[in-house]
Scaffold this active site. Structure first.
Site, PDB file in Angstrom:
ATOM      1  N   GLY A   1       0.805  -1.226   0.000  1.00  0.00           N
ATOM      2  CA  GLY A   1       0.000   0.000   0.000  1.00  0.00           C
ATOM      3  C   GLY A   1       0.832   1.268   0.000  1.00  0.00           C
ATOM      4  O   GLY A   1       1.958   1.301   0.507  1.00  0.00           O
TER       5      GLY A   1
ATOM      6  N   ARG B   1      -2.393   8.438   3.552  1.00  0.00           N
ATOM      7  CA  ARG B   1      -2.801   9.215   4.719  1.00  0.00           C
ATOM      8  C   ARG B   1      -1.650   9.502   5.677  1.00  0.00           C
ATOM      9  O   ARG B   1      -1.775  10.338   6.565  1.00  0.00           O
ATOM     10  CB  ARG B   1      -3.940   8.491   5.447  1.00  0.00           C
ATOM     11  CG  ARG B   1      -5.294   8.645   4.772  1.00  0.00           C
ATOM     12  CD  ARG B   1      -6.366   7.843   5.464  1.00  0.00           C
ATOM     13  NE  ARG B   1      -6.310   6.438   5.083  1.00  0.00           N
ATOM     14  CZ  ARG B   1      -7.100   5.489   5.585  1.00  0.00           C
ATOM     15  NH1 ARG B   1      -7.998   5.806   6.524  1.00  0.00           N
ATOM     16  NH2 ARG B   1      -6.994   4.240   5.183  1.00  0.00           N
TER      17      ARG B   1
ATOM     18  N   ALA C   1      39.552  19.734  35.405  1.00  0.00           N
ATOM     19  CA  ALA C   1      38.474  20.447  34.717  1.00  0.00           C
ATOM     20  C   ALA C   1      39.021  21.304  33.585  1.00  0.00           C
ATOM     21  O   ALA C   1      40.062  21.932  33.706  1.00  0.00           O
ATOM     22  CB  ALA C   1      37.712  21.323  35.698  1.00  0.00           C
TER      23      ALA C   1
ATOM     24  N   ARG D   1      53.135  27.308  30.136  1.00  0.00           N
ATOM     25  CA  ARG D   1      52.236  28.453  30.086  1.00  0.00           C
ATOM     26  C   ARG D   1      53.076  29.726  30.201  1.00  0.00           C
ATOM     27  O   ARG D   1      54.233  29.693  30.636  1.00  0.00           O
ATOM     28  CB  ARG D   1      51.216  28.389  31.236  1.00  0.00           C
ATOM     29  CG  ARG D   1      51.821  28.381  32.637  1.00  0.00           C
ATOM     30  CD  ARG D   1      50.746  28.182  33.696  1.00  0.00           C
ATOM     31  NE  ARG D   1      51.300  28.200  35.039  1.00  0.00           N
ATOM     32  CZ  ARG D   1      51.029  27.314  35.978  1.00  0.00           C
ATOM     33  NH1 ARG D   1      50.224  26.298  35.712  1.00  0.00           N
ATOM     34  NH2 ARG D   1      51.564  27.415  37.179  1.00  0.00           N
TER      35      ARG D   1
END
Length: 452
Positions: A11, A15, A377, A437
């Protein structure tokens, strides 16, 4: 007796208002017709014939891997015409089970019940009683024997009081099916060949026609639009949630849990609200999953805690690990036993060793972190140079200070320490301290700029 199966899936499903063939719309994360196929495979049928039409290439691509005989219905001329497309492959000596591809909740136990009924009659129908059968074909009986299926528009007032309706699913011998289909006519308002006409033919021949029934009406409900799809999705989820609870899983709210695939669970598993399980998920013993988590194709070992709002996809979480809240494990992530990732940590194609931890605000991509390491973190592994991805290796018991950037390919040795705020571009030896750093500079009494 051997039997084969015909699944009607040709089918258009207009719809649904979709470019996707109706029977490929997922329910519980699996195309609805695939659910039907999975169910009949458990019955060990000799063959499964799939009648297809609209969207054939999409169907074949989606259903690859199934052992199907594909039967093309190039024109949609009714259900009887659809079954005729499989007739050349049907053995007259075997029984034939006819199913519809848009009723995905049918259960193997129900089909086995239908087969048991067929063993004692000529034609077995799957019927169901509805409180409101409006629009449905009514089952007309003489005693226990079914004599006809009368469509609602053709039914008398008395027949419209009948609550037993046809589901479109039935079982009969191959010989009878071939003979009846050969006598079908399209002399009706729609000009179509109706499979239900074989019921009248069987009755005219004096055949015995009996019915089997599903446990719930939702098993045989078809899907024709998005509202029906959503309704059956909730029915499926309720069924799956109940089954899990019967296996000992605690669900904080069964109505707010979705299983879109398959899950295997151990003992004493607790799942909070709004958890979604996708694909194949394996969960061990004594696992707690917090609210709003999504788990996809993953393995969770025993004694794991997954905190709220975490996402785990194609990853492995080892025993006694803690994940989240707000953690994301992407494909290839592996957490070994007692490892921990906290809030806003993302892992991709990375291994976090036994007892290692990255508690917050960290990205670990293409990385291997040794046992007992501590990732501070704001740490990221810079694994992508715009073209290629490279690996970061962090040794056992290493300590990576907060806000560090590890530029891959790079290796951090065992027991090494990286000072906070470092950008590391070359190897750090075992037991060494690396600080990379800019030197802090302080200017006393510095005048702030003022607005001109």
């Amino acid at each position: 007796m051997a039997f084969s199966v015909i699944v009607l899936a040709a089918g258009k499903g207009t719809r649904m208002k979709s470019s996707l063939p109706k029977v490929l719309h997922p329910i519980g994360g699996i195309p609805m017709v695939q659910r039907v196929i999975n169910t009949v495979e458990s019955l060990q049928a000799s063959a499964v014939h799939l009648v297809y039409g609209h969207g054939g290439e999409q169907l074949k691509a989606a259903l690859t891997g199934n052992n199907l005989n594909w039967c093309l219905q190039s024109e949609q001329l009714g259900t009887g015409h659809a079954v005729q497309q499989a007739i050349p492959y049907i053995d007259e000596k075997e029984d034939v089970l006819i199913l519809v591809g848009d009723a995905p909740l049918i259960q193997a136990e129900t089909l086995a019940r239908l087969a048991a009924v067929k063993a004692n009659c000529d034609l077995a129908l799957l019927t169901v009683e509805l409180d409101d059968p409006t629009g449905m074909g009514r089952i007309v009986r003489e005693g226990d024997n079914i004599k006809a299926i009368v469509e609602h528009k053709d039914a008398t007032d008395a027949q419209r009081q009948i609550k037993e309706i046809n589901t479109g699913m039935m079982m009969m011998s191959g010989a009878d099916l071939k003979r009846w289909l050969g006598n079908l006519s399209n002399d009706n308002a729609q000009g179509e060949y109706y499979l239900t006409d074989v019921i009248a033919m069987a009755a005219a021949e004096g055949k015995t026609i009996q019915a089997a029934h599903p446990d719930t009406a939702s098993e045989v409900e078809g899907i024709n639009n998005r509202a029906q799809l959503a309704a059956l999705e909730r029915a499926l989820q309720a069924r799956q949630a109940h089954a899990l609870m019967m296996e000992g899983v605690t669900l904080a709210d069964p109505a707010r849990f979705d299983l879109r695939g398959n899950v295997v669970t151990g003992k004493d598993v607790s799942i909070d609200i709004n958890v979604v399980l996708n694909g194949d998920v394996k969960i061990g013993n004594n696992v707690r999953i917090g609210p709003n988590c999504i788990l996809t194709n993953c393995t969770i070992a025993d004694n794991v805690v997954i905190e709220a709002n975490s996402i785990i996809e194609e990853a492995t979480v080892g025993e006694a690990c803690t994940v989240g809240p707000y953690a994301r494990l992407r494909p290839g992530a592996v957490m070994q036993s007692r490892a921990k990732v906290g809030n806003f940590v993302e892992m991709k194609k990375a291994i976090l060793g036994e007892g290692a931890k990255a508690n917050h605000l960290t990205y670990l991509g293409d990385a291997e972190v040794g046992a007992g390491a501590n990732i501070g973190a704001g740490t990221i592994t810079c694994n992508y140079d715009g073209v290629n991805k490279s690996k970061t290796s962090i040794g056992a018991n290493a300590f990576i200070g907060s806000n560090s950037s590890l530029v891959a390919p790079v290796k951090i040795g065992d027991n090494a320490t990286v000072g906070a705020g470092s950008t590391v571009t070359s190897e750090v030896e075992d037991n060494a301290l690396t600080i990379a750093r800019a030197r802090q500079r302080t200017i006393a009494n510095w005048p702030r700029p003022t607005k001109k």
